[in-house]
Design an enzyme around this catalytic site. Structure first.
Site, mmCIF file in Angstrom:
data_model
loop_
_atom_site.group_PDB
_atom_site.id
_atom_site.type_symbol
_atom_site.label_atom_id
_atom_site.label_comp_id
_atom_site.label_asym_id
_atom_site.label_seq_id
_atom_site.Cartn_x
_atom_site.Cartn_y
_atom_site.Cartn_z
ATOM 1 N N HIS A 1 40.231 53.909 41.569
ATOM 2 C CA HIS A 1 39.288 54.484 40.599
ATOM 3 C C HIS A 1 39.871 55.690 39.867
ATOM 4 O O HIS A 1 39.149 56.319 39.097
ATOM 5 C CB HIS A 1 38.021 54.966 41.317
ATOM 6 C CG HIS A 1 37.300 53.925 42.089
ATOM 7 N ND1 HIS A 1 36.212 54.224 42.902
ATOM 8 C CD2 HIS A 1 37.479 52.589 42.195
ATOM 9 C CE1 HIS A 1 35.765 53.119 43.470
ATOM 10 N NE2 HIS A 1 36.525 52.113 43.062
ATOM 11 N N GLN B 1 42.260 45.468 37.972
ATOM 12 C CA GLN B 1 41.292 44.374 37.886
ATOM 13 C C GLN B 1 40.429 44.558 36.635
ATOM 14 O O GLN B 1 40.385 45.639 36.045
ATOM 15 C CB GLN B 1 40.458 44.356 39.179
ATOM 16 C CG GLN B 1 39.358 43.330 39.250
ATOM 17 C CD GLN B 1 38.040 43.853 38.744
ATOM 18 O OE1 GLN B 1 37.834 45.049 38.600
ATOM 19 N NE2 GLN B 1 37.135 42.945 38.445
ATOM 20 N N ARG C 1 55.000 40.019 42.858
ATOM 21 C CA ARG C 1 55.518 40.487 41.575
ATOM 22 C C ARG C 1 54.490 40.327 40.456
ATOM 23 O O ARG C 1 53.833 39.297 40.339
ATOM 24 C CB ARG C 1 56.790 39.726 41.204
ATOM 25 C CG ARG C 1 57.960 39.928 42.153
ATOM 26 C CD ARG C 1 59.212 39.237 41.627
ATOM 27 N NE ARG C 1 59.042 37.803 41.537
ATOM 28 C CZ ARG C 1 59.458 36.922 42.464
ATOM 29 N NH1 ARG C 1 60.054 37.362 43.569
ATOM 30 N NH2 ARG C 1 59.273 35.628 42.294
ATOM 31 N N PHE D 1 34.974 49.890 48.850
ATOM 32 C CA PHE D 1 35.137 48.450 48.664
ATOM 33 C C PHE D 1 35.944 47.898 49.831
ATOM 34 O O PHE D 1 36.849 48.553 50.359
ATOM 35 C CB PHE D 1 35.836 48.171 47.328
ATOM 36 C CG PHE D 1 35.935 46.713 46.998
ATOM 37 C CD1 PHE D 1 34.791 45.960 46.770
ATOM 38 C CD2 PHE D 1 37.169 46.086 46.935
ATOM 39 C CE1 PHE D 1 34.884 44.603 46.471
ATOM 40 C CE2 PHE D 1 37.268 44.735 46.630
ATOM 41 C CZ PHE D 1 36.132 43.989 46.400
ATOM 42 N N ASP E 1 43.966 55.563 48.136
ATOM 43 C CA ASP E 1 43.391 54.437 47.404
ATOM 44 C C ASP E 1 42.890 55.005 46.083
ATOM 45 O O ASP E 1 41.812 55.585 46.006
ATOM 46 C CB ASP E 1 42.252 53.804 48.205
ATOM 47 C CG ASP E 1 41.669 52.568 47.520
ATOM 48 O OD1 ASP E 1 41.817 52.445 46.289
ATOM 49 O OD2 ASP E 1 41.039 51.737 48.205
ATOM 50 N N LYS F 1 38.433 47.778 35.838
ATOM 51 C CA LYS F 1 39.023 49.083 36.075
ATOM 52 C C LYS F 1 39.289 49.844 34.777
ATOM 53 O O LYS F 1 39.160 49.323 33.677
ATOM 54 C CB LYS F 1 40.329 48.930 36.876
ATOM 55 C CG LYS F 1 40.119 48.378 38.287
ATOM 56 C CD LYS F 1 39.196 49.268 39.102
ATOM 57 C CE LYS F 1 39.115 48.865 40.571
ATOM 58 N NZ LYS F 1 38.467 47.560 40.800
ATOM 59 N N TYR G 1 70.288 33.654 48.017
ATOM 60 C CA TYR G 1 69.094 33.620 48.871
ATOM 61 C C TYR G 1 69.305 34.401 50.164
ATOM 62 O O TYR G 1 68.954 33.960 51.253
ATOM 63 C CB TYR G 1 68.672 32.181 49.155
ATOM 64 C CG TYR G 1 68.406 31.418 47.877
ATOM 65 C CD1 TYR G 1 67.238 31.648 47.147
ATOM 66 C CD2 TYR G 1 69.332 30.505 47.384
ATOM 67 C CE1 TYR G 1 67.000 30.982 45.951
ATOM 68 C CE2 TYR G 1 69.104 29.833 46.186
ATOM 69 C CZ TYR G 1 67.944 30.081 45.481
ATOM 70 O OH TYR G 1 67.716 29.425 44.300
ATOM 71 N N ARG H 1 64.097 39.851 48.767
ATOM 72 C CA ARG H 1 65.348 39.460 48.112
ATOM 73 C C ARG H 1 65.865 40.585 47.223
ATOM 74 O O ARG H 1 65.154 41.058 46.326
ATOM 75 C CB ARG H 1 65.096 38.216 47.267
ATOM 76 C CG ARG H 1 66.336 37.533 46.741
ATOM 77 C CD ARG H 1 65.937 36.286 45.974
ATOM 78 N NE ARG H 1 67.112 35.536 45.537
ATOM 79 C CZ ARG H 1 67.064 34.489 44.714
ATOM 80 N NH1 ARG H 1 65.891 34.083 44.238
ATOM 81 N NH2 ARG H 1 68.169 33.857 44.369
#
Length: 386
Positions: A162, A185, A234, A88, A159, A188, A224, A217
């Protein structure tokens, strides 16, 4: 063929009261982001433990997981990342969006995983990572890849989009000693619609990734004081609560898929003109994200028509991935200094798979033995007619 009883496949995603209770738990805790709630932290701990890794970091999606994994390993402008040509597009674009050059190499014609010898040939002084893709949940040759990494000093990024729950010679993905990226996703093996995670073998790399996925951060920062360049990758608390429930049923689903793939692959192997994917036997627990097979010699046009016919009958079929160098997106940024024709010459197996590969969604492998038999009969009819 019209007289055959259509197979019945389970719906996907699957869910029950565990997901409902998790969503309510996340809702009622009053904090819906990871820095205030507890669901993401709990999911990371559970996912890391399940996969045998010291550290897991949940992120927004699988593409971002790959991008973050590469970034913390020093991938950026002027560097190269070796990727399989048959995958992919996220595998290459994660490197390209960091300003690196994606270098496609061919895959094994039987396993559809990266050809380690071709990857070795592609290593240069600019190579910063080698990215095996565990195609359809069969792990790439991790023994040979680990040796290549040790010999060259180039780290691996698995990767594992799968490969949730898969094992290589008894070792879980997180026990293989390299960074691994996952996707959650909608299609999956476990899902929250979107989402991703990265497993890290050491605390230093994990801490670097945590900062980068949270705008640079520190966790306790109130002024900050962004200490490193990053972005907001996140995961939210609702997604994590769903994934905790999905993880609990993963192993049982994998066991069922493994039994059904043994049945289906045997049936496919007996069909004239059909060749099922053959995973490396050292993947003693494949996760079976796809049921993949080839129809060698078929044209791409006929393959696509065959897929359309299977879908029309009710079988969730898809055309195989297009070799990444056969897409316009690959050439937009971070492409090697060559041509599609030259890459096709170097990657004959990937080029052939682009034309003749078909895959079925893993929910097929959650069906009954009778429905698996009927699926194979339908495939035999459709391939024969093609």
């Amino acid at each position: 063929m019209n007289a055959r009883q259509a197979p019945e496949f389970p719906q996907w995603p699957q869910y029950d009261d565990d997901e409902r209770e998790g969503l309510i738990r996340a809702l009622e805790q009053g904090q819906w982001w990871r820095m205030g709630g507890s669901e993401v932290d709990s999911f990371e701990q559970e996912f890391a433990e399940h996969h045998g890794a010291p550290h897991a970091l949940a992120v927004t999606n699988g593409t971002h997981a790959l991008e973050l994994a590469l970034q913390v390993l020093g991938v950026g402008p002027g560097s190269e990342v070796i990727v399989p040509a048959f995958t992919f597009i996220s595998s290459s674009q994660a490197a390209q969006r960091l300003g690196a050059v994606a270098v496609p190499v061919d895959v094994d014609e039987h396993t559809f995983n990266i050809d380690v010898a071709r990857a070795a040939d592609a290593v240069t002084p600019r190579t910063r990572a080698i990215m095996p893709v565990h195609m359809a949940g069969f792990l790439a040759d991790m023994d040979a890849l680990d040796k290549l990494s040790a010999d060259t000093g180039v780290p691996l990024v698995q990767d594992a989009a799968h490969a949730h729950g898969a094992r290589w010679q008894g070792k879980r993905v997180g026990e293989l000693g390299s960074v691994a990226a996952f996707s959650f996703q909608n299609g999956k093996l476990m899902t929250a619609g979107e989402g991703g995670a990265v497993l890290f073998p050491d605390a230093e790399t994990y801490e670097n990734a945590f900062l980068r996925h949270s705008c640079g951060r520190p966790r306790t920062d109130r002024r900050y004081l962004h200490s490193i360049a990053g972005s907001n990758l996140r995961m939210n608390e609702f997604s994590a609560s769903v994934l905790r429930a999905q993880l609990r049923r993963l192993d049982g689903q994998i066991a069922t898929r493994h039994e059904r793939w043994a049945q289906l692959s045997g049936l496919l192997d007996s069909i004239d003109g059909v060749v099922p994917q053959r995973g490396d036997e050292r993947t003693d627990v494949p996760s079976h994200y796809m049921a993949m097979f080839r129809v060698p010699g078929i044209s791409e046009e006929k393959r696509n028509a065959l897929v359309d016919r299977l879908v029309e009958i009710g079988v969730p079929a898809f055309a195989g991935f297009r070799a990444i160098y056969r897409t316009d997106a690959f050439w937009e940024i971070g492409a090697p200094d060559t041509t599609p024709e030259e890459l096709a010459r170097r990657c004959p197996h990937s080029d052939a798979l682009s034309q003749d590969c078909i895959w079925l969604h893993h929910r097929v492998l959650l069906a009954s033995e009778g429905d698996i038999q009927r699926t194979a009969e339908i495939i035999a009819d459709v391939v024969g007619a093609a």
